[in-house]
Design a protein around this motif. Structure first.
Motif, PDB file in Angstrom:
ATOM      1  N   ALA A 211       0.833  -1.211   0.000  1.00  0.00           N
ATOM      2  CA  ALA A 211       0.000   0.000   0.000  1.00  0.00           C
ATOM      3  C   ALA A 211       0.863   1.254   0.000  1.00  0.00           C
ATOM      4  CB  ALA A 211      -0.924  -0.019   1.209  1.00  0.00           C
ATOM      5  N   GLU A 212       1.970   1.217   0.732  1.00  0.00           N
ATOM      6  CA  GLU A 212       2.874   2.365   0.772  1.00  0.00           C
ATOM      7  C   GLU A 212       3.454   2.654  -0.612  1.00  0.00           C
ATOM      8  OE1 GLU A 212       6.817   3.704   3.352  1.00  0.00           O
ATOM      9  OE2 GLU A 212       6.626   1.618   2.700  1.00  0.00           O
ATOM     10  N   LEU A 213       3.903   1.599  -1.301  1.00  0.00           N
ATOM     11  CA  LEU A 213       4.458   1.778  -2.642  1.00  0.00           C
ATOM     12  C   LEU A 213       3.407   2.319  -3.606  1.00  0.00           C
ATOM     13  CD1 LEU A 213       6.676  -1.408  -3.083  1.00  0.00           C
ATOM     14  CD2 LEU A 213       7.457   0.968  -3.181  1.00  0.00           C
ATOM     15  N   MET A 214       2.204   1.774  -3.532  1.00  0.00           N
ATOM     16  CA  MET A 214       1.140   2.227  -4.421  1.00  0.00           C
ATOM     17  C   MET A 214       0.863   3.718  -4.242  1.00  0.00           C
ATOM     18  SD  MET A 214      -1.690  -0.836  -4.391  1.00  0.00           S
ATOM     19  CE  MET A 214      -1.447  -2.323  -5.360  1.00  0.00           C
ATOM     20  N   ALA A 238      -8.062 -12.165  -1.659  1.00  0.00           N
ATOM     21  CA  ALA A 238      -7.984 -12.085  -0.197  1.00  0.00           C
ATOM     22  C   ALA A 238      -6.759 -11.285   0.236  1.00  0.00           C
ATOM     23  CB  ALA A 238      -7.935 -13.496   0.404  1.00  0.00           C
ATOM     24  N   LEU A 239      -5.627 -11.512  -0.426  1.00  0.00           N
ATOM     25  CA  LEU A 239      -4.420 -10.749  -0.107  1.00  0.00           C
ATOM     26  C   LEU A 239      -4.586  -9.268  -0.478  1.00  0.00           C
ATOM     27  CD1 LEU A 239      -1.759 -13.325  -1.332  1.00  0.00           C
ATOM     28  CD2 LEU A 239      -2.050 -12.539   1.012  1.00  0.00           C
ATOM     29  N   LEU A 243      -4.718  -4.993   1.945  1.00  0.00           N
ATOM     30  CA  LEU A 243      -3.996  -3.734   1.741  1.00  0.00           C
ATOM     31  C   LEU A 243      -4.696  -2.557   2.395  1.00  0.00           C
ATOM     32  CD1 LEU A 243      -2.977  -4.095  -2.023  1.00  0.00           C
ATOM     33  CD2 LEU A 243      -1.761  -4.879   0.019  1.00  0.00           C
ATOM     34  N   SER A 244      -5.944  -2.736   2.789  1.00  0.00           N
ATOM     35  CA  SER A 244      -6.721  -1.675   3.446  1.00  0.00           C
ATOM     36  C   SER A 244      -6.755  -0.391   2.617  1.00  0.00           C
ATOM     37  CB  SER A 244      -6.149  -1.384   4.846  1.00  0.00           C
ATOM     38  OG  SER A 244      -6.205  -2.537   5.656  1.00  0.00           O
ATOM     39  N   THR A 246      -8.652   2.486   0.281  1.00  0.00           N
ATOM     40  CA  THR A 246      -9.969   3.099   0.271  1.00  0.00           C
ATOM     41  C   THR A 246     -10.787   2.497  -0.869  1.00  0.00           C
ATOM     42  OG1 THR A 246      -9.384   4.878  -1.251  1.00  0.00           O
ATOM     43  CG2 THR A 246      -8.941   5.251   1.107  1.00  0.00           C
ATOM     44  N   SER A 247     -12.086   2.720  -0.833  1.00  0.00           N
ATOM     45  CA  SER A 247     -12.945   2.206  -1.896  1.00  0.00           C
ATOM     46  C   SER A 247     -12.524   2.761  -3.248  1.00  0.00           C
ATOM     47  CB  SER A 247     -14.405   2.581  -1.607  1.00  0.00           C
ATOM     48  OG  SER A 247     -15.244   2.158  -2.651  1.00  0.00           O
ATOM     49  N   GLU A 248     -12.175   4.027  -3.303  1.00  0.00           N
ATOM     50  CA  GLU A 248     -11.745   4.647  -4.557  1.00  0.00           C
ATOM     51  C   GLU A 248     -10.444   4.034  -5.048  1.00  0.00           C
ATOM     52  OE1 GLU A 248     -10.694   9.095  -6.364  1.00  0.00           O
ATOM     53  OE2 GLU A 248     -11.425   8.879  -4.314  1.00  0.00           O
ATOM     54  N   GLU A 249      -9.483   3.813  -4.136  1.00  0.00           N
ATOM     55  CA  GLU A 249      -8.206   3.212  -4.516  1.00  0.00           C
ATOM     56  C   GLU A 249      -8.393   1.777  -4.986  1.00  0.00           C
ATOM     57  OE1 GLU A 249      -5.163   5.589  -1.486  1.00  0.00           O
ATOM     58  OE2 GLU A 249      -6.270   3.822  -0.780  1.00  0.00           O
TER      59      GLU A 249
END
Length: 271
Positions: A211-214, A238-239, A243-244, A246-249
Motif C-alpha cells: 500500500a505504501e508503494l502504491m 484475499a491478499l 492492503l486496506s 480506500t474504496s476509490e483506490e
C-alpha cells in the motif's frame, strides 16, 4: 465485489498446457501452480469470480514459436470476448520479421505485447530490447516481466533505463516492478510512462509495504494481476483486501486503471 480486470494471466493450448505449467515450476524451482493453464479453466474462473476481462499472455522462448503463439492467443480471444490478447515477440528475430509479425498480430486483434527478458535471454536496457521497442507504436502497451535476483536481465533499474529511453511508450512492469527486487521499486517515480501490476507480489510483501508503494508511486499507475496459473483468484483477492485501500483506490487498481489503459468504452465496462 467491485468490477475486476485481471491484467496478467497465461494460457496455453490444451495439448501442451501441462508441460508449460511444469516448465514454469522448473524455472522458478517451485511446485505451486494452482491452475492447469487451459483456456477452459480460466474462462470458468472468470465466470465464477465475475471478472470483466483478463489480459492473456504466452511467451515465446524461441523465435519459431512466435507466430504460432500469436495465432493461438488471438484465436482464443475471438472465441471468448473476455480474453484480451497480448502478442509475443522475440528479440532474436530480424528487424523485418519483428515488424511484420507485430503488424500481423495487431491485425489479428492483439492489444499489447508481452516480453519476458529472463525466459527470452535479453536485457531490458540492451540493444536487443531497444530494437524490438523501435518497431512498436508508442500507444501500444508493452508488458515486461521484471525482477529476479538470479539474473541480470530485468532489474528495476534496467526497466527504468528502458522507460527513459522510450518516454512516449506505455510500459508495464510486472510483479510490482521487480519480482524479489522490490527494494528498488520506488525508482519508478522517475518514469511516469511505466505502470506496475500486482502479480506474484502480494504473497511475498507485507500488505502495508504494498500500500505504501502504491500511494507513493501513484495509485493510478497500478493494475491488478493474478499471474494465473501460478496463483488463485481466491487467494489473490484475499491478499489484496489486506492492503486496506480506500474504496476509490481499490476500484482504481482492480478495474479503472486497466479499463483506461485498454481503451474500454462505457459499454465495454458493463460486460
Amino acid at each position: 465485489m467491485p468490477k475486476l480486470i485481471d491484467f496478467h494471466a497465461h494460457i496455453y493450448p490444451d495439448a501442451i498446457a501441462r508441460r508449460a505449467v511444469e516448465g514454469i515450476e522448473r524455472f522458478y524451482g517451485v511446485s505451486l501452480c494452482v491452475g492447469n493453464g487451459t483456456t477452459a479453466e480460466l474462462v470458468a474462473l472468470l465466470e465464477h469470480y465475475r471478472v470483466s476481462a483478463v489480459v492473456c499472455h504466452a511467451v515465446a522462448t524461441t523465435p519459431h514459436q512466435v507466430g504460432h503463439i500469436n495465432d493461438f492467443i488471438a484465436g482464443e480471444a475471438r472465441r471468448h470476448p473476455a480474453l484480451i490478447p497480448f502478442m509475443t515477440l522475440h528479440p532474436a528475430l530480424s528487424v523485418a520479421e519483428i515488424k511484420a509479425e507485430y503488424r500481423r498480430a495487431r491485425d489479428l486483434g492483439c492489444r499489447g505485447v508481452k516480453l519476458h527478458p529472463d525466459f527470452q535471454g535479453f536485457a531490458l536496457d540492451g540493444e536487443e530490447c531497444a530494437a524490438v521497442m523501435q518497431e512498436i507504436d508508442p500507444d501500444f502497451p508493452v508488458l515486461f516481466h521484471t525482477g529476479d535476483k538470479r539474473f541480470a536481465y530485468s532489474h528495476p533499474r534496467q526497466m527504468i533505463a528502458l522507460a527513459k529511453r522510450f518516454p512516449t511508450h506505455t510500459l508495464i512492469a510486472a510483479h510490482l516492478g521487480g519480482f524479489s527486487e522490490w527494494e528498488d521499486a520506488e525508482g519508478y517515480l522517475e518514469v511516469p510512462n511505466v505502470r506496475l501490476d500486482t502479480s506474484s507480489t502480494l504473497p511475498f510483501l507485507p500488505p502495508e509495504r504494498v500500500a505504501e508503494l502504491m500511494r507513493k508511486i501513484g495509485i493510478e499507475r497500478f493494475l491488478f494481476g493474478t499471474d494465473y496459473p501460478m496463483w488463485s483468484y481466491r487467494d489473490e483477492l484475499a491478499l489484496f483486501e489486506r492492503l486496506s485501500l480506500t474504496s476509490e483506490e481499490l476500484n482504481a487498481v482492480l478495474y479503472d486503471n486497466a479499463a483506461k489503459l485498454l481503451g474500454f468504452s462505457p459499454s465495454d465496462s458493463q460486460k
